[in-house]
Design a protein around this motif. Structure first.
Motif, PDB file in Angstrom:
ATOM      1  N   VAL A   1      -4.900   1.997 -26.407  1.00  0.00           N
ATOM      2  CA  VAL A   1      -3.590   1.372 -26.664  1.00  0.00           C
ATOM      3  C   VAL A   1      -2.972   1.968 -27.922  1.00  0.00           C
TER       4      VAL A   1
ATOM      5  N   VAL B   1      -0.898   0.504 -31.065  1.00  0.00           N
ATOM      6  CA  VAL B   1      -0.500  -0.750 -31.718  1.00  0.00           C
ATOM      7  C   VAL B   1       0.324  -0.401 -32.953  1.00  0.00           C
TER       8      VAL B   1
ATOM      9  N   SER C   1      -6.271  -5.269 -22.108  1.00  0.00           N
ATOM     10  CA  SER C   1      -6.475  -3.819 -21.993  1.00  0.00           C
ATOM     11  C   SER C   1      -7.898  -3.401 -22.336  1.00  0.00           C
TER      12      SER C   1
ATOM     13  N   GLU D   1       3.188   3.920 -24.669  1.00  0.00           N
ATOM     14  CA  GLU D   1       4.022   2.766 -25.001  1.00  0.00           C
ATOM     15  C   GLU D   1       3.296   1.817 -25.944  1.00  0.00           C
ATOM     16  N   ARG D   2       4.031   1.125 -26.763  1.00  0.00           N
ATOM     17  CA  ARG D   2       3.426   0.187 -27.708  1.00  0.00           C
ATOM     18  C   ARG D   2       2.862  -1.039 -26.976  1.00  0.00           C
ATOM     19  N   THR D   3       1.670  -1.467 -27.387  1.00  0.00           N
ATOM     20  CA  THR D   3       1.112  -2.730 -26.874  1.00  0.00           C
ATOM     21  C   THR D   3       1.244  -3.772 -27.972  1.00  0.00           C
TER      22      THR D   3
ATOM     23  N   ASP E   1      -1.146  -9.018 -26.531  1.00  0.00           N
ATOM     24  CA  ASP E   1      -1.496  -8.580 -25.166  1.00  0.00           C
ATOM     25  C   ASP E   1      -2.745  -7.689 -25.126  1.00  0.00           C
ATOM     26  N   ILE E   2      -3.353  -7.430 -26.292  1.00  0.00           N
ATOM     27  CA  ILE E   2      -4.436  -6.439 -26.348  1.00  0.00           C
ATOM     28  C   ILE E   2      -5.597  -6.784 -25.416  1.00  0.00           C
TER      29      ILE E   2
END
Ligand code: ASP
Length: 468
Positions: free
Chosen positions: A17, A19, A12, A2-4, A8-9
């Motif tokens: 992730v 992006v 994590s 899923e896209r982050t 919000d990075i």
């Protein structure tokens, strides 16, 4: 995966992730490439290291404004490289793979700056690129917040938002209307509204009592300073109110909106000072006085009301109506002040009749104006008679208003704010084009869509329009 979102990075750290966003800046150091990535929520620095050779080859190809999907490991930055107070200042992406979602031409101008140094014509032609700069993103997002705040406020106060027609008949607001030819009724035209004035009064006749609208208004004005052929009003109207009621609720909304959405601003005086037109002219030489104590202070807002305007003035050379000796100063639907009712009824002492109009100014800009209206049909008729309208002309243009006022319309009044101008002041921008997503030039041209433009022959034939 899923896209982050970029904002919000940092939650994590240590994870992988995905992006998606634009290449903001690319620095190729040969052995490795740094990419600043940007999405609608923020920016983050990414690094492509030599051990990820496929990604490195890809990174060497990409250019600013390309759109990428980047798979990366979120690493904490070494203590000495942490940028305090910056989103993602404590993290860095280690790129594992790059997928190019779209390429981009070399942008027509730099979008990393605030843009004031770029020629305005090219900014308007490539407005979608201009919108990517942080300042414009902030302005348009703030505009959304202001509009939402206004909507929520009025909703909580039992107002309803009603959309009024864009294809209508001309409303006198002191300007020319844009005309739209009707294909089904050749030689007949709709007019685009200069404001929802008549419709909002008809909504009061219709029993809604509390109306507002974020309304587009269109005025075909000569190119005069900082004007746009179409602009946005916060338009509102209320039944069974005095001028003080309308002023109070609008003042309350303005104070709350500024306090909550612009906490860095200070309102100079609360309640807002009320000046008469005479005082304003004598003391400041203008009816939109700048009463700031400190004109250097960007965060100072000095609101004030201006009241007691004359209702009529002698017709000037720029009168678009061209009917009689007198014309209205603000709004032909405004009521006179109570003590001037008889003069209006008798059409006496015309130059001395005072209107119930109230304007609101801030830092030298007029940001709104309204009035208590004539809910008595005879009074409205007298206004048009003073302006030199014949009975036939009144009948032709305003029969619906006279009939509505004669059918149990309650006393009512309202106001409209120039939303673009207010935003310009709140955002410390030099002109309203900076707070409009797709502005036109000062000469009324849309350089992005290339409007206005000649119509195709076929369309003209269908509309039965010929040029001589
Ligand atoms: N319709 C007026 C205007 O556009 C505002 C108002 O009186 O409510 O200026």
């Amino acid at each position: 995966m899923e896209r982050t979102l970029i904002k919000d990075i940092s939650s994590s750290i240590g994870k992988e992730v995905l992006v998606k966003g634009w290449v903001d800046v690319r620095r190729d150091q040969g052995k490795m490439v740094f990419l600043d990535l940007r999405d609608a929520t923020g920016k983050v620095q990414a690094v492509v290291l030599p051990n990820h050779d496929v990604a490195l080859l890809e990174a060497q190809k990409v250019r600013p404004e390309w759109v990428l999907a980047v798979t990366a490991q979120v690493n904490k930055r070494p203590e000495k490289n942490v940028k305090e107070g910056v989103i993602n200042g404590d993290v860095e992406l280690e790129v594992l793979a790059i997928e190019v979602l779209n390429e981009a031409m070399t942008p027509a101008f730099d979008i990393a700056t605030d843009g004031y140094e770029v020629g305005e014509e090219v900014r308007l032609e490539f407005k979608y690129l201009d919108q990517r700069r942080t300042r414009i993103q902030h302005n348009i997002r703030t505009r959304h917040k202001v509009v939402k705040y206004i909507r929520d406020y009025f909703d909580a106060e039992n107002f309803i938002e009603v959309e009024t027609p864009l294809l209508t008949n001309p409303t006198p607001e002191g300007s020319r209307s844009y005309l739209v030819p009707s294909r089904l009724w050749p030689k007949s035209f709709y007019a685009l509204p200069q404001s929802p004035q008549q419709y909002k009064q008809l909504l009061m006749a219709g029993g809604f009592e509390r109306y507002f609208q974020i309304a587009k208004c269109m005025r075909d004005e000569d190119t005069r300073g900082d004007r746009q052929p179409e602009f946005t009003q916060l338009d509102m109207e209320m039944s069974f109110v005095t001028k003080e009621d309308v002023m109070k609720i609008n003042e309350d909304l303005l104070i709350k909106l500024v306090t909550e959405l612009f906490p860095e601003k200070r309102i100079q005086t609360v309640p807002f000072p009320v000046l008469t037109y005479k005082e304003a002219m004598e003391k400041y030489g203008t009816d939109k006085p700048d009463i700031r104590e400190d004109k250097e202070d960007d965060n100072l807002l000095a609101f004030c009301w201006v009241v007691d305007f004359p209702m009529f003035e002698k017709t000037g050379a720029d009168n678009v109506d061209g009917t009689g000796e007198w014309t209205f100063t603000h709004n032909p639907f405004s009521a006179p002040q109570n003590s001037h009712m008889n003069d209006l009824l008798d059409k006496k002492n015309i130059g001395e009749i005072m209107t119930s109009q109230y304007d609101i100014a801030c830092n030298g800009y007029e940001i709104g104006g309204g009035s208590i209206r004539n809910h008595n049909a005879l009074l409205l008729r007298r206004v048009f008679e003073i302006m030199g309208y014949s009975d036939e002309k009144i009948e032709k243009n305003f029969k619906h208003m006279i009939l509505a006022l004669s059918s149990g319309t309650p006393p009512h009044g309202g106001i409209a704010w120039g939303l673009d101008r207010l935003l310009m002041v709140l955002l410390n921008e030099p002109n309203i084009r900076e707070v409009i997503a797709f502005p036109k030039t000062g000469e009324g041209k849309d350089l992005l869509m290339n409007a206005p433009s000649p119509a195709p022959e076929k369309t003209l034939r269908e509309l039965k329009i010929t040029f001589t």
